[in-house]
Each structure stands twice: as structure tokens, then as C-alpha cells.
Design a protein around this motif. Structure first.
Motif, PDB file in Angstrom:
ATOM      1  N   SER A  31      32.711 -63.239  -2.279  1.00 50.50           N
ATOM      2  CA  SER A  31      33.801 -62.486  -2.907  1.00 50.50           C
ATOM      3  C   SER A  31      33.777 -61.002  -2.560  1.00 50.50           C
ATOM      4  O   SER A  31      34.601 -60.241  -3.090  1.00 50.50           O
ATOM      5  CB  SER A  31      33.721 -62.640  -4.432  1.00 50.50           C
ATOM      6  N   TYR A  32      32.855 -60.607  -1.681  1.00 51.50           N
ATOM      7  CA  TYR A  32      32.705 -59.179  -1.388  1.00 51.50           C
ATOM      8  C   TYR A  32      32.692 -58.896   0.116  1.00 51.50           C
ATOM      9  O   TYR A  32      32.118 -59.663   0.905  1.00 51.50           O
ATOM     10  CB  TYR A  32      31.412 -58.652  -2.000  1.00 51.50           C
ATOM     11  N   ASP A  33      33.320 -57.778   0.460  1.00 51.77           N
ATOM     12  CA  ASP A  33      33.169 -57.264   1.814  1.00 51.77           C
ATOM     13  C   ASP A  33      31.715 -56.829   1.998  1.00 51.77           C
ATOM     14  O   ASP A  33      31.074 -56.358   1.053  1.00 51.77           O
ATOM     15  CB  ASP A  33      34.068 -56.049   2.041  1.00 51.77           C
ATOM     16  N   MET A  34      31.214 -56.964   3.214  1.00 56.90           N
ATOM     17  CA  MET A  34      29.852 -56.536   3.515  1.00 56.90           C
ATOM     18  C   MET A  34      29.860 -55.520   4.647  1.00 56.90           C
ATOM     19  O   MET A  34      30.675 -55.636   5.581  1.00 56.90           O
ATOM     20  CB  MET A  34      28.982 -57.741   3.889  1.00 56.90           C
ATOM     21  N   SER A  35      28.970 -54.577   4.569  1.00 59.34           N
ATOM     22  CA  SER A  35      28.936 -53.505   5.556  1.00 59.34           C
ATOM     23  C   SER A  35      27.517 -53.269   6.066  1.00 59.34           C
ATOM     24  O   SER A  35      26.547 -53.679   5.436  1.00 59.34           O
ATOM     25  CB  SER A  35      29.455 -52.206   4.943  1.00 59.34           C
TER      26      SER A  35
END
Length: 121
Positions: A31-35
Motif C-alpha cells: 500500500s506504500y510507495d518505496m524509495s
């Protein structure tokens, strides 16, 4: 508790390749963007790349800093809660601590302890 554990760093020669990994836990990974972010001692953090949470459904996007575009590739495996950074054609200026990061629902960034990459002959 959000936990991010990076691995895969090391010493690599200019022009070489390295694959960094980040194991995530404590949140709904898909559910989250990752960087990925990197930092050199004495300097502020430098954003490297972001991978949209919707990438596997075809609606997501991938973003790269100009300094790494065409050389680095970010990817994720939602089944394993893993995010990766494939580094190719590395340069001495790619040297630094590499951290995977996530912007939490509490409006703060989380990152792990990092993994050191040193590009040198």
C-alpha cells in the motif's frame, strides 16, 4: 513498528554492478510507495528513486534522479515485502550510504540503517 533492513552493499569497481535489497516489515507493504535515498558523510540525503505502490497493476510509475537514470533500476516484490535497487555502470560519485525509505501514514519518513556502497578501483 516499521522496520526496513538494507543489504547488498560493498566495494565495487567503477563500471561494475551491485544489487541492493531492502526487507520491509511492520506495515502493509503493497500500500506504500518505496524509495531509495543515499547520503555521503557531510552532505544531506539525496533522493535516488521511487517506485509507485501500483506498479504491478500497470498504473504505477517509477521515478529516478537524473544522476542515476539509465543506470539504476528499482523494483519490488510485494509477496516478499522486498524492494531492490540494481546498480549498473557505477561511478565513484555513487559512493555513499544507501537507504530504502517509506513515507508512513503518520506523515513521517522511515528508513533503515542503510548499506554502504563504495565505488573505487
Amino acid at each position: 513498528e516499521v522496520q526496513l533492513v538494507e543489504s547488498g552493499g560493498g566495494l565495487v569497481q567503477p563500471g561494475g554492478s551491485l544489487r541492493l535489497s531492502c526487507a520491509a516489515s511492520g506495515f502493509i507493504f503493497g500500500s506504500y510507495d518505496m524509495s531509495w535515498v543515499r547520503q555521503v558523510p557531510g552532505k544531506g540525503p539525496e533522493w535516488v528513486s521511487t517506485l509507485d505502490k501500483n506498479i504491478n497493476s500497470g498504473d504505477g510509475r517509477i521515478y529516478y534522479a537524473e544522476s542515476v537514470k539509465g543506470r539504476f533500476t528499482i523494483s519490488r516484490d510485494n509477496a516478499k515485502n522486498m524492494v531492490y535497487l540494481q546498480m549498473t555502470s557505477v561511478k565513484p560519485e555513487d559512493t555513499g550510504g544507501y537507504y530504502c525509505a517509506v513515507y508512513g501514514s503518520d506523515r513521517r519518513y522511515y528508513w533503515g540503517q542503510g548499506t554502504q556502497v563504495t565505488v573505487s578501483s
